[in-house]
Design a protein around this motif. Structure first.
Motif, PDB file in Angstrom:
ATOM      1  N   HIS A 128       0.820  -1.200   0.000  1.00 15.38           N
ATOM      2  CA  HIS A 128       0.000   0.000   0.000  1.00 15.38           C
ATOM      3  C   HIS A 128       0.858   1.256   0.000  1.00 15.38           C
ATOM      4  CE1 HIS A 128      -2.686   3.111   1.673  1.00 15.38           C
ATOM      5  NE2 HIS A 128      -3.604   2.468   0.950  1.00 15.38           N
ATOM      6  N   GLY A 155       1.830   1.924  -3.377  1.00 12.87           N
ATOM      7  CA  GLY A 155       0.618   2.237  -4.129  1.00 12.87           C
ATOM      8  C   GLY A 155       0.182   3.677  -3.960  1.00 12.87           C
ATOM      9  N   GLN A 184      -1.571   1.312  -8.954  1.00 14.28           N
ATOM     10  CA  GLN A 184      -1.373  -0.099  -9.273  1.00 14.28           C
ATOM     11  C   GLN A 184      -0.881  -0.219 -10.707  1.00 14.28           C
ATOM     12  OE1 GLN A 184      -0.290  -3.003  -9.023  1.00 14.28           O
ATOM     13  NE2 GLN A 184      -1.871  -3.810  -7.625  1.00 14.28           N
ATOM     14  N   TYR A 197      -4.920   4.539 -10.876  1.00 16.30           N
ATOM     15  CA  TYR A 197      -4.890   5.145  -9.544  1.00 16.30           C
ATOM     16  C   TYR A 197      -6.324   5.257  -9.040  1.00 16.30           C
ATOM     17  CZ  TYR A 197      -3.562   8.242  -5.724  1.00 16.30           C
ATOM     18  OH  TYR A 197      -3.334   8.771  -4.498  1.00 16.30           O
ATOM     19  N   TRP A 236      -4.508   2.712  -5.737  1.00 16.24           N
ATOM     20  CA  TRP A 236      -3.994   1.352  -5.692  1.00 16.24           C
ATOM     21  C   TRP A 236      -5.084   0.383  -5.237  1.00 16.24           C
ATOM     22  CZ3 TRP A 236      -3.403  -2.068  -1.521  1.00 16.24           C
ATOM     23  CH2 TRP A 236      -2.666  -3.227  -1.783  1.00 16.24           C
TER      24      TRP A 236
END
Length: 908
Positions: A113, A116, A121, A173, A175
């Motif tokens: 995360h 991210g 992602q 976007y 993530w």
């Protein structure tokens, strides 16, 4: 002896009969007025529903616009950086982690995360197991960086993604873990996404083939991110003429649901639907999306007719959309639908008519009570009149005074100026509207001669003569007619009025009353409309002249192409000879003619803006060639001070040329009345670099004419404003030029440098590099190593011979045909690797030839080059779009022909 009838009783009986005759129509009138008032209130209530719906439709447009702009910004970004995206450094590559599923490698993705938050992602899973390409890493970094900024400003954005068309990769976007994506889709590995991406790519290509569009909105579905219901706005990304991916934004329906609940009134049903009729939000029954594994991206298609109340359906909705105002009555419902042309959503509301009646009832009661009170007052007055008929004379006098008071009230509150005089023209009445119009009070003008107060001095004698003729019994020719005349204010200014004059007699004396209306604003509006109509006629004449010039230029294309080609060949043959300079001069003159013809065609051509690397100095030279004779014939010297190191910029050469021509023509017109030396200077250069700003180049057009007066500088760039004499301009040149430059990210300004004349400066940003020159490539050879065989088709023998000599000199084997029918016969007897054909020919033209080749040899049909001077024709443009073959515009250089032939791909 019978008694004589009592006159009082007779009068009383007559009064009662009169009362009966009066009361009955009044009662009927009250009923009619009440019904009309009810209809008016209902119409006002429905109009209020319509205004509210239009306001909500505008609110929906404002909600959708940021989403559509966001998708278009990202699409343009990806197309701009596709080949050379910026390098983000190693951070993104380090954030990608190998994926393992079922003991097998499953590509790479961002798993943490923390990473991210910065990179969103990014996942890659090639079916053949190859690692992610660095070019895709840079594209993903550029995309996510832009998307992250937009999401920070727009809480309604759920997720933004880019999906490759022929590559199993995606990035976006915010993530979301790949496990969540696979679980929502019911898949076990990212490689399985390849088949879904292939199916989606097939559908996208089919949709774009049916209806090409920059973007489209889809139906609602459950988001992979958090299960929210969203609608997706998608736009295709093209690079090099190919579809390479799609940009999509998931827009949450929470905002639409909250809006429709807030907008709906009590007892009212409201919906937000898309253009396909699918419900997006419902004020009473929100949409519920699917949940659980395998439900990701599942569409929730709920037709509006399924949610509509009984008696309403799709037919009524379409009727409301087609009706003026967007509202219809359907059964017991008032149905309203509204939407903006560029908005994807419609606002629909249904209100029971019974609810509308309840809303307007309180407003009807006071009026009904007032009408009853008025009727009661009238009845009581009649009864009192009958009871006290002996005082009838007093009552008559009272009524007369009341009549005078009402007339006075009408006169005092009239919007028109009312002026009354006696038979000698002395003012008796001067109502408030007249006081405001003429700037004088009644006390000031009472008893004064009306001619001295409101009539201009040059018309007073004629007015007095006319009044004397009326007093002498002459015919009243002006009474009762509408007259246009000039009136005089207190400050001495004159203005236009419309007057109606009538005569009345009171106690044996004649009086004249004039009603006057100030029509100066109406006349000004009429003059403005006429001026704009004249500007439109001038614009139409310019358009017709452009079409005429384009036709003349087209007719010159074929002979000019022959002259240019033969001059090139002659120059090559005379290399080293004393005659080579003469051949070179012929070629250069022909090339100059070609540039002028091409400039005419570009000015007349209606086509969408096309950005490509262009040299601003070349545009200046082309404009100078085109206007050179005109300027010299007007005694104007054109001086060019061009920076030889000026870089190229991304822009539309036609639009930039149009803006420059407008400036040069304006400068020519400005110098028309100058007796001394006339001079126009065009200079270019590169602006000093500013921090945080893209490099820019500038161009200045300066003349030594009278300059621009200070009082018109603020309006100089307004549409239809011109300082030229009548017939010389439409007032659109500078406005259009500034608009074209601002579309390129630049601007056009009038400089105030203290020098004589006018100086216009335009600046433009540099947003790309020129395309590499591919003209140095060698002529390709066939699979057997022999020279490629080309078929040249043209009904102009000289032009066909020229193209044959040019191509044979480059190593090609060439055959010629004078029309399409001969070309088809040659194709049946021999093999050819490519075809160079004219587009417009008698009998079998280029389009028919291509369709025949497409049926016989589809591979050869893809390797056809069309040479034509008829690019302006809509039929030609449509055909070139249909076949996808390249086109070479006449006139052309031999090198242009060779370069176009070498670009035919794939050659054997």
């Amino acid at each position: 002896m019978p008694l004589a009838p009592d006159p009082a009783l007779q009068q009383l009986a007559a009064t009662r009969r009169l009362m009966a005759w009066f009361v009955a129509p009044m009662a009927l009138l009250l009923v009619v007025l009440s019904a009309l008032q009810y209809q008016q209130r209902m119409a006002e209530a429905e109009a209020a529903l319509e205004r509210a719906a239009q306001q909500h439709a505008q609110d929906l447009q404002l909600l959708a616009r940021p989403a559509m702009d966001h998708v278009q910004d990202l699409r343009r970004l990806m197309e701009a950086v596709w080949e050379q995206p910026p390098d983000p450094g190693p951070a993104l590559a380090q954030a990608l982690q190998p994926q393992q599923r079922a003991g097998q490698p499953d590509g790479v993705a961002i798993t943490g995360h923390g990473a991210g938050l910065q990179w969103g992602q990014v996942w890659w899973s090639a079916p053949d197991g190859r690692p992610i390409e660095p070019l895709w890493l840079r594209r993903a970094a550029a995309f996510v960086s832009q998307a992250r900024i937009a999401h920070a400003r727009a809480p309604g954005f759920e997720a933004t993604w880019f999906a490759g068309i022929d590559v199993n990769t995606s990035f976006g976007y915010p993530w979301i873990s790949t496990d969540s994506i696979l679980q929502s889709l019911g898949l076990s590995s990212m490689r399985e996404l390849a088949s879904l991406r292939a199916l989606a790519a097939q559908r996208t290509r089919a949709r774009l083939a049916r209806q090409p569009a920059d973007s489209h909105w889809g139906p609602p579905y459950a988001s992979q991110l958090a299960g929210h219901l969203v609608v997706s706005h998608t736009a295709p990304v093209h690079a090099g003429g190919d579809l390479v991916g799609e940009v999509s934004l998931d827009f949450r329906l929470d905002a639409l649901q909250a809006g429709v609940r807030q907008w709906a009134q009590p007892q009212e049903r409201a919906w937000i639907v898309d253009r396909a009729g699918h419900v997006l939000a419902d004020s009473q029954q929100p949409l519920i999306g699917p949940s659980g594994p395998g439900q990701g991206d599942q569409h929730v298609k709920t037709a509006w007719a399924e949610r509509a109340p009984a008696g309403l359906g799709e037919a009524q909705l379409q009727a409301a959309l087609a009706a003026a105002g967007g509202r219809v009555r359907a059964g017991d419902w008032a149905l309203v639908a509204a939407g903006r042309p560029d908005s994807p959503w419609l606002y629909v509301s249904a209100t029971p008519l019974a609810e509308l009646r309840q809303r307007i009832l309180p407003s009807l009661l006071p009026h009904a009570a007032l009408a009853l009170a008025l009727l009661a007052s009238l009845l009581i007055g009649q009864w009192l009149l009958a009871r006290h008929f002996v005082r009838r004379q007093h009552e008559l006098m009272r009524r007369e005074r009341g009549s005078e008071a009402r007339k006075s009230a009408i006169l005092d509150h009239a919007l028109e100026a009312m002026v009354s005089t006696d038979e000698r023209g002395r003012i008796l009445e001067f109502n408030p509207a007249a006081e405001a119009m003429f700037g004088r009070s009644l006390a000031e003008v009472r008893g004064a001669d009306v001619a001295d107060i409101i009539i201009p001095e040059r018309h007073r004698e004629r007015h007095r003569t006319g009044m004397a003729r009326l007093r002498a019994g002459g015919s009243p020719a002006l009474l009762g007619r509408r007259l246009d005349m000039q009136a005089l204010r207190r400050d001495g200014s004159e203005f236009a009025v419309e007057m109606v004059l009538w005569r009345s007699e009171l106690e044996g004396q004649e009086h004249y009353t004039a009603s006057l209306v100030d029509v100066s604003e109406r006349l000004q509006a009429r003059q403005e409309i006429e001026r704009q109509r004249e500007s439109l006629r001038q614009t139409e004449k310019l358009g017709a002249m452009g079409s005429l010039l384009a036709g003349v230029a087209h007719e010159l294309n074929n002979p000019l192409a022959i002259v240019m080609g033969r001059a090139n060949l002659l120059e090559d043959k005379l290399a080293g000879s004393p005659l080579q300079d003469d051949a070179q001069r012929i070629r250069e003159a022909a090339e100059r003619c070609g540039r002028i013809v091409r400039t005419f065609l570009n000015m007349a051509r209606a086509k969408p803006a096309r950005r490509a690397p262009v040299a601003l100095n070349d545009i200046v030279h082309a404009a100078a060639d085109m206007l050179g004779y005109t300027l010299r014939s007007h005694g104007i010297a054109l001086e060019l001070r061009l920076d030889p190191q000026l870089p190229q910029l991304m822009g539309d050469a036609d639009q930039l040329g149009q803006a420059l021509l407008n400036l040069l023509i304006n400068a020519q017109h400005a110098l028309a009345d100058r007796d001394e030396a006339r001079r126009i200077t065009v200079s270019t250069g590169v602006e000093a670099r500013r921090e945080g700003r893209e490099p820019r180049i500038w161009l200045r057009v300066q003349d030594n004419g009278p300059g621009v007066p200070p009082q018109v500088r603020e309006r100089l760039f307004q549409p239809f404003f011109t300082t030229k004499a009548e017939g010389l301009g439409t007032g659109l040149g500078l406005s259009v030029s500034r608009s074209l430059l601002r579309e390129h990210g630049g601007d056009l300004l009038l400089e105030h440098n203290g020098q004589p004349g006018a100086s216009f400066r335009l600046s433009l940003p540099i947003s790309g590099a020129p395309e590499p020159d591919g003209e140095t490539a060698e002529a390709p050879a066939g699979a057997d190593g022999q020279a490629l065989r080309l078929l040249v088709v043209d009904d102009e023998p000289e032009l066909a011979s020229l193209m044959r000599e040019t191509l044979e000199g480059a190593g090609y084997e060439v055959a010629t045909a004078e029309d399409g029918a001969v070309a088809l016969a040659l194709l049946m007897e021999a093999r050819f690797d490519a075809i160079v054909s004219d587009l417009r020919m008698p009998e079998v033209d280029g389009a028919e030839l291509w369709r025949a080749v497409q049926a016989l040899q589809p591979g050869l049909a893809a390797r056809m080059l069309f040479v034509t001077g008829d690019i302006l024709s809509p039929a030609a443009a449509e055909f070139l779009k249909e076949c996808g073959c390249p086109a070479l515009e006449k006139p052309f250089q031999p090198d242009d022909l060779l370069a176009a032939v070498r670009r035919l791909e794939p050659l054997p």
